[in-house]
Design a protein around this motif. Structure first.
Motif, PDB file in Angstrom:
ATOM      1  N   VAL A   2       3.810  10.325  -4.600  1.00  0.00           N
ATOM      2  CA  VAL A   2       3.699   9.015  -3.960  1.00  0.00           C
ATOM      3  C   VAL A   2       4.349   9.092  -2.587  1.00  0.00           C
ATOM      4  O   VAL A   2       5.509   9.513  -2.451  1.00  0.00           O
ATOM      5  CB  VAL A   2       4.380   7.921  -4.802  1.00  0.00           C
ATOM      6  CG1 VAL A   2       4.347   6.581  -4.063  1.00  0.00           C
ATOM      7  CG2 VAL A   2       3.699   7.796  -6.157  1.00  0.00           C
ATOM      8  N   LEU A   3       3.617   8.679  -1.562  1.00  0.00           N
ATOM      9  CA  LEU A   3       4.090   8.697  -0.185  1.00  0.00           C
ATOM     10  C   LEU A   3       4.039   7.293   0.391  1.00  0.00           C
ATOM     11  O   LEU A   3       3.145   6.504   0.044  1.00  0.00           O
ATOM     12  CB  LEU A   3       3.210   9.612   0.663  1.00  0.00           C
ATOM     13  CG  LEU A   3       3.093  11.065   0.217  1.00  0.00           C
ATOM     14  CD1 LEU A   3       1.945  11.736   0.944  1.00  0.00           C
ATOM     15  CD2 LEU A   3       4.395  11.792   0.472  1.00  0.00           C
ATOM     16  N   TRP A  10       0.824  -1.210   0.000  1.00  0.00           N
ATOM     17  CA  TRP A  10       0.000   0.000   0.000  1.00  0.00           C
ATOM     18  C   TRP A  10       0.858   1.260   0.000  1.00  0.00           C
ATOM     19  O   TRP A  10       1.934   1.302   0.605  1.00  0.00           O
ATOM     20  CB  TRP A  10      -0.912   0.002   1.235  1.00  0.00           C
ATOM     21  CG  TRP A  10      -1.905  -1.114   1.195  1.00  0.00           C
ATOM     22  CD1 TRP A  10      -1.683  -2.418   1.537  1.00  0.00           C
ATOM     23  CD2 TRP A  10      -3.265  -1.037   0.789  1.00  0.00           C
ATOM     24  NE1 TRP A  10      -2.826  -3.159   1.367  1.00  0.00           N
ATOM     25  CE2 TRP A  10      -3.815  -2.332   0.911  1.00  0.00           C
ATOM     26  CE3 TRP A  10      -4.088  -0.006   0.349  1.00  0.00           C
ATOM     27  CZ2 TRP A  10      -5.136  -2.619   0.606  1.00  0.00           C
ATOM     28  CZ3 TRP A  10      -5.412  -0.283   0.034  1.00  0.00           C
ATOM     29  CH2 TRP A  10      -5.926  -1.582   0.163  1.00  0.00           C
ATOM     30  N   ILE A  11       0.386   2.288  -0.671  1.00  0.00           N
ATOM     31  CA  ILE A  11       1.031   3.600  -0.686  1.00  0.00           C
ATOM     32  C   ILE A  11      -0.046   4.670  -0.517  1.00  0.00           C
ATOM     33  O   ILE A  11      -1.244   4.370  -0.546  1.00  0.00           O
ATOM     34  CB  ILE A  11       1.804   3.849  -2.003  1.00  0.00           C
ATOM     35  CG1 ILE A  11       0.848   3.797  -3.208  1.00  0.00           C
ATOM     36  CG2 ILE A  11       2.959   2.860  -2.161  1.00  0.00           C
ATOM     37  CD1 ILE A  11       1.502   4.175  -4.530  1.00  0.00           C
ATOM     38  N   GLY A  49      -1.941   2.906  -7.512  1.00  0.00           N
ATOM     39  CA  GLY A  49      -1.469   4.206  -7.054  1.00  0.00           C
ATOM     40  C   GLY A  49      -0.347   4.747  -7.918  1.00  0.00           C
ATOM     41  O   GLY A  49      -0.367   5.922  -8.328  1.00  0.00           O
ATOM     42  N   GLU A  50       0.643   3.927  -8.228  1.00  0.00           N
ATOM     43  CA  GLU A  50       1.763   4.404  -9.046  1.00  0.00           C
ATOM     44  C   GLU A  50       1.318   4.695 -10.475  1.00  0.00           C
ATOM     45  O   GLU A  50       1.842   5.616 -11.115  1.00  0.00           O
ATOM     46  CB  GLU A  50       2.892   3.380  -9.013  1.00  0.00           C
ATOM     47  CG  GLU A  50       3.566   3.290  -7.640  1.00  0.00           C
ATOM     48  CD  GLU A  50       4.727   2.315  -7.615  1.00  0.00           C
ATOM     49  OE1 GLU A  50       4.799   1.456  -8.531  1.00  0.00           O
ATOM     50  OE2 GLU A  50       5.552   2.405  -6.679  1.00  0.00           O
ATOM     51  N   PHE A  84       2.076  -9.839 -16.985  1.00  0.00           N
ATOM     52  CA  PHE A  84       1.921  -9.235 -15.669  1.00  0.00           C
ATOM     53  C   PHE A  84       2.713  -9.897 -14.543  1.00  0.00           C
ATOM     54  O   PHE A  84       2.931  -9.264 -13.514  1.00  0.00           O
ATOM     55  CB  PHE A  84       0.441  -9.222 -15.273  1.00  0.00           C
ATOM     56  CG  PHE A  84      -0.429  -8.557 -16.299  1.00  0.00           C
ATOM     57  CD1 PHE A  84      -0.091  -7.325 -16.822  1.00  0.00           C
ATOM     58  CD2 PHE A  84      -1.589  -9.165 -16.764  1.00  0.00           C
ATOM     59  CE1 PHE A  84      -0.887  -6.705 -17.772  1.00  0.00           C
ATOM     60  CE2 PHE A  84      -2.396  -8.571 -17.705  1.00  0.00           C
ATOM     61  CZ  PHE A  84      -2.041  -7.337 -18.223  1.00  0.00           C
ATOM     62  N   MET A  85       3.165 -11.127 -14.718  1.00  0.00           N
ATOM     63  CA  MET A  85       3.856 -11.784 -13.605  1.00  0.00           C
ATOM     64  C   MET A  85       5.200 -11.121 -13.295  1.00  0.00           C
ATOM     65  O   MET A  85       5.607 -11.018 -12.146  1.00  0.00           O
ATOM     66  CB  MET A  85       4.063 -13.267 -13.896  1.00  0.00           C
ATOM     67  CG  MET A  85       2.822 -14.103 -13.728  1.00  0.00           C
ATOM     68  SD  MET A  85       3.116 -15.877 -13.962  1.00  0.00           S
ATOM     69  CE  MET A  85       4.060 -16.278 -12.505  1.00  0.00           C
ATOM     70  N   LYS A  86       5.919 -10.656 -14.317  1.00  0.00           N
ATOM     71  CA  LYS A  86       7.259 -10.129 -14.110  1.00  0.00           C
ATOM     72  C   LYS A  86       7.299  -8.616 -13.978  1.00  0.00           C
ATOM     73  O   LYS A  86       8.184  -8.073 -13.321  1.00  0.00           O
ATOM     74  CB  LYS A  86       8.164 -10.557 -15.266  1.00  0.00           C
ATOM     75  CG  LYS A  86       8.347 -12.050 -15.371  1.00  0.00           C
ATOM     76  CD  LYS A  86       9.241 -12.417 -16.550  1.00  0.00           C
ATOM     77  CE  LYS A  86       9.397 -13.922 -16.677  1.00  0.00           C
ATOM     78  NZ  LYS A  86      10.253 -14.295 -17.838  1.00  0.00           N
ATOM     79  N   SER A  87       6.343  -7.952 -14.611  1.00  0.00           N
ATOM     80  CA  SER A  87       6.490  -6.498 -14.740  1.00  0.00           C
ATOM     81  C   SER A  87       5.566  -5.693 -13.832  1.00  0.00           C
ATOM     82  O   SER A  87       5.734  -4.496 -13.712  1.00  0.00           O
ATOM     83  CB  SER A  87       6.232  -6.082 -16.193  1.00  0.00           C
ATOM     84  OG  SER A  87       4.918  -6.456 -16.579  1.00  0.00           O
ATOM     85  N   ALA A  88       4.552  -6.333 -13.251  1.00  0.00           N
ATOM     86  CA  ALA A  88       3.589  -5.550 -12.453  1.00  0.00           C
ATOM     87  C   ALA A  88       4.187  -5.158 -11.108  1.00  0.00           C
ATOM     88  O   ALA A  88       5.105  -5.770 -10.617  1.00  0.00           O
ATOM     89  CB  ALA A  88       2.313  -6.366 -12.258  1.00  0.00           C
TER      90      ALA A  88
END
Length: 306
Positions: free
Chosen positions: A265-266, A172-173, A254-255, A302-306
């Motif tokens: 981004v915090l 979480w962010i 969020g990102e 999505f497995m490697k880059s998310a």
């Protein structure tokens, strides 16, 4: 009680077909890879079961009786049907396929996953269309019936009868306006739990991931002053960009919003359990080549880059 009907053996059906085509026991035996005595035994069985000579010897070869003529259409339909049953289904061919896939996903996935998936599908399978379905109480039934092909998200209630594969983990962010007056000019400066509780917040009310957030806040006796509650992410980036509100979000969404809208981004100032985004599919379609292709594509993207 009537005697149970004795079904014809498939090898006897093949014998009928070959004798009808060749008019010769010798040629039928060669075609079937059997000896002539074996075929004579099989023919005797057929004659007994069907109570008809079926073929008679003449100078022109083995000629069928009227009963055989009447049977051959059905015999060949049965053999063709058995052949279709024994053949493996045609493999899904992305470049030539014409197919629509329906994928259950949250609106967060609309923002984070769907654009990349659509771009790749258009490049490798131009005849394939995608439909984003809803995550709701009908999802399990839709996956089982084939109305939906796949589901993406954090869906721990999909269990019995479903396969699942982890795509990536989420922590979480927090997000804030890049010109927020109290957070500071650098990410994390003057940002702690006390500052978190002092600020006003936007809350997202949908999605199973947000139960983790609410439970963490309650268990740690942390209060938020929520000024705006949204059912999803529509409009969230615009509101953060024009107010001093704070949003607490899973990192991936969020990102993504931060990059698109220039938000700050915090770090999240309290521990919140992470979760995993997975893809889910019903056991009925585990061996379906089209479903397997879609699952493999999601894993690759999505497995490697998310």
């Amino acid at each position: 009680m009537d005697k149970e009907l004795e079904l014809l053996d498939i090898k006897l059906l093949r014998l009928l077909d070959q004798l009808y085509a060749t008019r010769s026991v010798t040629r039928a035996a060669e075609a079937l890879g059997q000896s002539q005595p074996t075929l004579s035994i099989w023919l005797a069985r057929l004659r007994k079961q069907l109570n008809d000579p079926l073929f008679v010897r003449t100078a022109e070869g083995m000629l069928p009786t009227p009963r055989t003529d009447a049977l051959m259409g059905t015999v060949r339909e049965v053999l063709a049907g058995l052949q279709r049953l024994s053949e493996s289904g045609a493999e899904f061919d992305p470049p030539t396929a014409r197919r629509r896939f329906r994928i259950g996903m949250t609106d967060a996935s609309h923002i984070t996953l769907l654009p990349r998936l659509l771009s790749h599908v258009r490049a490798v399978a131009p005849g394939v269309a995608l439909e984003a379905g809803r995550i709701d109480g009908e999802l399990a039934r839709a996956l089982q019936s084939g109305d939906a092909d796949l589901a993406l998200g954090y869906l721990p209630w999909l269990d019995a009868g479903f396969y699942q594969q982890t795509l990536y983990g989420q922590d979480w962010i927090c997000l804030a306006n890049a010109r927020h007056p109290r957070v500071g000019s650098e990410a994390g400066k003057d940002w702690n739990l006390e500052a978190y509780q002092a600020e006003a917040h936007i809350a997202i009310s949908s999605g199973t991931g947000y139960q983790l957030l609410d439970n963490a806040l309650a268990s740690q006796h942390v209060s938020r002053r929520v000024l705006l509650e949204l059912p999803g992410f529509l409009g969230l980036a615009g509101i953060l960009s024009t107010t001093d509100l704070i949003a607490t979000l899973p990192r991936h969404i969020g990102e993504t919003l931060a990059r698109a809208a220039g938000l700050r981004v915090l770090p999240c100032p309290l521990p919140i359990p992470g979760f995993t985004v997975k893809q889910y599919w019903h056991a009925r379609y585990h061996h379906d080549s089209a479903n397997r292709w879609l699952r493999g594509l999601c894993a690759e993207l999505f497995m490697k880059s998310a």
